[in-house]
Design an enzyme around this catalytic site. Sequence first.
Site, PDB file in Angstrom:
ATOM      1  N   GLY A  27      34.961  29.812   5.791  1.00 46.85           N
ATOM      2  CA  GLY A  27      35.284  28.784   4.815  1.00 46.85           C
ATOM      3  C   GLY A  27      36.015  29.370   3.630  1.00 46.85           C
ATOM      4  O   GLY A  27      36.114  30.586   3.479  1.00 46.85           O
ATOM      5  N   LYS A  33      37.034  33.514  -0.610  1.00 48.39           N
ATOM      6  CA  LYS A  33      36.977  33.319   0.833  1.00 48.39           C
ATOM      7  C   LYS A  33      35.604  33.724   1.365  1.00 48.39           C
ATOM      8  O   LYS A  33      34.951  34.610   0.833  1.00 48.39           O
ATOM      9  CB  LYS A  33      38.069  34.165   1.494  1.00 48.39           C
ATOM     10  CG  LYS A  33      38.161  34.021   3.011  1.00 48.39           C
ATOM     11  CD  LYS A  33      39.074  35.084   3.604  1.00 48.39           C
ATOM     12  CE  LYS A  33      40.503  34.907   3.154  1.00 48.39           C
ATOM     13  NZ  LYS A  33      41.402  35.896   3.808  1.00 48.39           N
ATOM     14  N   ASP A  71      29.547  20.195  -8.507  1.00 45.18           N
ATOM     15  CA  ASP A  71      30.568  20.088  -7.458  1.00 45.18           C
ATOM     16  C   ASP A  71      29.933  19.630  -6.147  1.00 45.18           C
ATOM     17  O   ASP A  71      30.230  20.164  -5.085  1.00 45.18           O
ATOM     18  CB  ASP A  71      31.281  21.429  -7.273  1.00 45.18           C
ATOM     19  CG  ASP A  71      32.580  21.290  -6.482  1.00 45.18           C
ATOM     20  OD1 ASP A  71      33.194  20.200  -6.552  1.00 45.18           O
ATOM     21  OD2 ASP A  71      32.979  22.241  -5.797  1.00 45.18           O
TER      22      ASP A  71
END
Length: 366
Positions: free
Chosen positions: A20, A26, A135
């Site tokens: 992902g 990363k 988030d």
Amino acid sequence: MAFHEYPVTQDYRISRKVLGVGINGKVVECEHRQSGDKFALKVLRDTQKARREVELHVMASGHGHVVSVHDVYKNSYNGVDCLLVVMENMKGGELFNRIQERGQKAFTEREAAGIVNEICSAVAHLHRMSIAHRDLKPENLLYVTTASNAALKLTDFGFAKKTDESEPQGLKTACFTPYYCAPEVLGTEKYDKSCDLWSIGVIMYILLCGYPPFYSQHGQPMSPGMKAKIKSGQYTFPSPEWDCVSEAAKDLIRKLLRTEPTERITIEQTMEHKWISHYRRVPDTPLFTSSNLNDQREQWTDMQDEMEATLASMRVGPENIQIKSLGDSNNKLLAKRRKGGASPKDDPMDDIKEEEKDDEEEKMIS
């Protein structure tokens, strides 16, 4: 915050398999050299923001619905200090991808309630520690395995922040994903943990019908119309998708999507709402969610790309919020993702792989 300062490659073999891409780095697969167990490795440039992310994730780690952190390393590659976070390997995939892959098998309201209960459990854990995630979105909700009874866990603390007395100014830095952000995040007002509740409401809405309550009609990450809808709380429960959804579910959504933060339900009140507290008794009614998500599979992928671009390229001014399009963004990580592959240039992961390769060659020679 304690971390290992010797090379991560002493303990782990690093794969090039990308699991992902988070807002700050990363994630690739790695394997513990002694046990052979597979983990996820996140590489972050060592900054104050990265340290805050790791510190808060470690604090929250250990809960049944939060991805666990196993090790943290501080290594340097080509003069660049990096933090390497070894996390639980989530093999079950993202929340909505899991629903899309069901095929013809119906997705029910009772299943949706169980999922929201798991999400709320994670958020309640964070809020008890005075942490706002900021988030919450489907891509940050991952299953441990592909088993039907696998646990759902929250990850990516790139925008997480403490909300207690250590943050006297409150959460006034606008970090968000448009489709899931609360009205107060779109202005200059301060916002706090209640923005996570708004995001839960949006995710719950999508779970029950297969499309978001707020959207951009012109395919942009944040159109003026979409922004206006969020700030005014304009959404409906259209037919036929919502005709079969219980009134209890709609009641909870209304309480979660209130535009005034002080009037919005808290995570404790959400957990006490009968749709959550008695989620096993929620009607086992088939929903349109799976078919709608599959019908909009291409649009859903585009929407995820838009959200990622927005997260990485937002710019906050004193009077407004400006969001660059992906094409205008100079974010290298997103450019690589859009092109379908990562360029080796400026990627610390390649330096890690080279170091590991050199170590293996030295062992073979000796």
